[in-house]
Design a protein around this motif. Structure first.
Motif, mmCIF file in Angstrom:
data_model
loop_
_atom_site.group_PDB
_atom_site.id
_atom_site.type_symbol
_atom_site.label_atom_id
_atom_site.label_comp_id
_atom_site.label_asym_id
_atom_site.label_seq_id
_atom_site.Cartn_x
_atom_site.Cartn_y
_atom_site.Cartn_z
ATOM 1 N N TRP A 95 0.766 -1.238 -0.021
ATOM 2 C CA TRP A 95 0.077 -0.121 0.098
ATOM 3 C C TRP A 95 0.901 1.203 -0.077
ATOM 4 N N SER A 96 0.649 2.239 -0.843
ATOM 5 C CA SER A 96 1.679 3.145 -1.114
ATOM 6 C C SER A 96 0.734 4.588 -1.198
ATOM 7 N N PRO A 97 0.882 5.615 -0.674
ATOM 8 C CA PRO A 97 0.430 6.878 -1.014
ATOM 9 C C PRO A 97 0.436 7.638 -2.071
ATOM 10 N N ILE A 98 -0.417 8.573 -2.692
ATOM 11 C CA ILE A 98 -0.332 9.274 -3.967
ATOM 12 C C ILE A 98 0.101 10.461 -3.654
ATOM 13 N N CYS A 99 1.055 11.047 -4.441
ATOM 14 C CA CYS A 99 1.645 12.392 -4.489
ATOM 15 C C CYS A 99 1.126 13.243 -5.379
#
Length: 404
Positions: free
Chosen positions: A163-167
Motif C-alpha cells: 500500500w503506497s500513498p499518492i503524491c
C-alpha cells in the motif's frame, strides 16, 4: 567522435604556447546502453494503456537505429526468446522510439537494441529488460487516527501487494475533484464532500492519477510518473463519513413539541460517525427557520464516535447540520423539530366549566328518566284505515319507552 587528439599549454607570464604533445588516436569501440521506460508511468491497471519507449543515452549520437523486442510473462518453455517488434531509424531531432499498448490484461517484458553507424562501422548495445505488469490497483481511504480503512483519510493504492500513498505536486483543482469522487465511488462511501493535499512523511510515493471523474476505479485513470515529490498526500472526506446528524429535545425526537410560554426546550444535535477521528475539526450548527442560530466546534465523546452540542430554545422550527475539513463541507440537514407555545386557561375558569357541564348533564338525566308516564288509548287501527272486517275487542295501552 574518432580522431587524433593532442594537447599544449600557454604561459600566463610570457603568453607563449608550447609545442604540441604526441597525438593519441581516439577509437570508439562501444556505445552506452539505451534505456527503456513505460509512459506515462510504470504503474497501470488491468485493462489500461501504456507506451514502451526506448531512448538514446545522448543526443550527441547520430545515425542511430532502435529496434524493439518483446516476450510474454511469466516465462514458459518455448517462449523464453524475445520476439522482434520493429525498428526505427532516428531523425536528427528524434531521441527514441516507442510502441503503444492498449487494453492490457497480460504481462510482458521488453528490450531495446541500439545500432550506431559511424565511419563504416556499426556499434551496438542492448538495454536492460523492462517488465510491464498490469496491476489491479485497488484504492483505499486510510484513517491514521483510527489506524484502519474508513470513509475519511489518505488515499492509498496497492501496488505489488504494497500500500503506497499518492503524491500531488501540481495544483490542479479539477483533477483533484475528479479523483476524490472516483475514490469515494470505488470504496463505496458515497461522493466526495471535501479533499485537500497534506504533507506527511513517506518513502514510497506513487505518481498522480489523472481522472475524468466518470471512472469507477482509480485503476482506470492513467497514473503519471513523478521524478520528484514534495510529499503532498491526498486527504478525502466522503459523504458517508458525515451522515446527517440527529436533532432531539428533552421531550424526545417527536417532530412537534408544545411548551408553556415561560418554559424553554433543550435541543441536542448529535453526529455519529465511525470514520472521523477524535481530533478532526467538526462543527455542529443549529438553525432556526433556515437561519444559523448557533455554531460550535465540538470534540467527540469517550467512544470517539459521537459529536454533539446542546442549546436552549423557544418557539420555532429547528434543524441542524455538521461540517468538517478545511473547506467546511456540509452534511445534509437533520430532522426538523417544531416547537409551539400554548397558554392553558386559569384554574378557576376550568373548575367553573367542569361544574357547569356536570349540572347540565344532571338536569338532562332528570328530564329524561323522571318525566310523567303517558298512556295512549288505541281506539282504531294504526294508519286510520276503516274496515268493517276489523274488530277491536278492547283498548290497548301503549307505554312510552323510558330513557336510559
Amino acid at each position: 567522435m574518432e580522431r587524433p587528439l593532442a594537447c599544449w599549454y600557454t604561459s600566463t607570464n610570457t603568453k607563449k604556447s608550447s609545442g604540441l604533445s604526441n597525438s593519441v588516436d581516439l577509437v570508439i569501440s562501444s556505445v552506452p546502453r539505451p534505456f527503456m521506460f513505460l509512459s506515462p508511468s510504470p504503474i497501470f491497471g488491468v485493462g489500461g494503456n501504456y507506451s514502451a519507449q526506448c531512448n538514446i543515452p545522448s543526443d550527441q549520437l547520430k545515425n542511430v537505429t532502435l529496434s524493439l523486442y518483446v516476450r510474454q510473462l511469466p516465462l514458459s518453455p518455448g517462449n523464453e526468446n524475445f520476439t522482434y517488434i520493429g525498428s526505427r531509424a532516428l531523425l536528427p531531432e528524434d531521441v527514441g522510439a516507442k510502441i503503444q499498448q492498449t487494453n492490457v490484461n497480460s504481462s510482458a517484458e521488453f528490450i531495446c537494441k541500439m545500432e550506431v553507424f559511424y565511419k563504416g562501422k556499426v556499434f551496438m548495445s542492448m538495454s536492460s529488460p523492462m517488465a510491464a505488469i498490469p496491476d489491479e490497483l485497488p484504492a483505499a481511504v486510510y484513517s491514521t487516527a483510527r489506524q484502519s480503512t474508513s470513509c475519511a483519510g489518505y488515499l492509498l493504492l496497492r501496488v505489488k501487494e504494497v500500500w503506497s500513498p499518492i503524491c500531488f505536486n501540481n495544483n490542479d483543482p479539477i483533477n483533484e475533484e475528479n479523483l476524490a469522487n472516483v475514490v469515494c465511488r470505488e470504496v463505496k462511501c458515497g461522493h466526495a464532500l471535501t479533499w485537500n493535499k497534506d504533507t506527511a512523511a513517506s518513502q514510497n510515493f506513487l505518481g498522480t492519477p489523472k481522472c475524468t471523474g466518470k471512472e469507477n476505479r482509480v485503476a482506470e485513470c492513467p497514473i503519471f510518473n513523478l521524478t520528484y515529490c514534495e510529499r503532498e498526500l491526498f486527504y478525502i472526506i466522503c459523504s458517508d463519513a458525515l451522515p446527517p446528524p440527529k436533532l432531539s429535545t428533552d421531550h424526545g425526537t417527536k417532530p412537534w413539541v408544545y411548551i408553556k410560554s415561560e418554559e424553554t426546550a433543550k435541543l441536542r444535535c448529535a453526529l455519529e460517525s465511525s470514520s472521523m477521528g477524535k481530533d478532526d475539526r467538526i462543527y455542529l450548527t443549529i438553525t432556526r427557520g433556515g437561519q444559523t442560530l448557533t455554531s460550535s466546534r465540538t470534540r467527540s465523546d469517550f467512544s470517539g464516535n459521537v459529536w454533539s452540542i446542546e442549546y436552549e430554545v423557544k418557539e420555532g422550527e429547528y434543524a441542524c447540520f455538521a461540517s468538517a475539513g478545511l473547506n467546511n463541507a456540509k452534511t445534509q440537514n437533520s430532522n426538523s423539530i417544531h416547537i409551539y407555545i400554548y397558554n392553558p386557561p386559569p384554574a378557576g375558569a376550568v373548575a367553573a366549566a367542569v361544574i357547569t357541564s356536570v349540572l347540565g348533564a344532571a338536569i338532562l338525566i332528570y328530564i329524561c328518566v323522571c318525566r310523567t308516564r303517558k298512556e295512549v288509548v288505541l281506539s282504531e287501527p294504526v294508519g286510520g284505515v276503516c274496515s268493517s272486517n276489523i274488530e277491536i275487542a278492547e283498548p290497548v295501552s301503549v307505554r312510552p319507552p323510558q330513557c336510559s
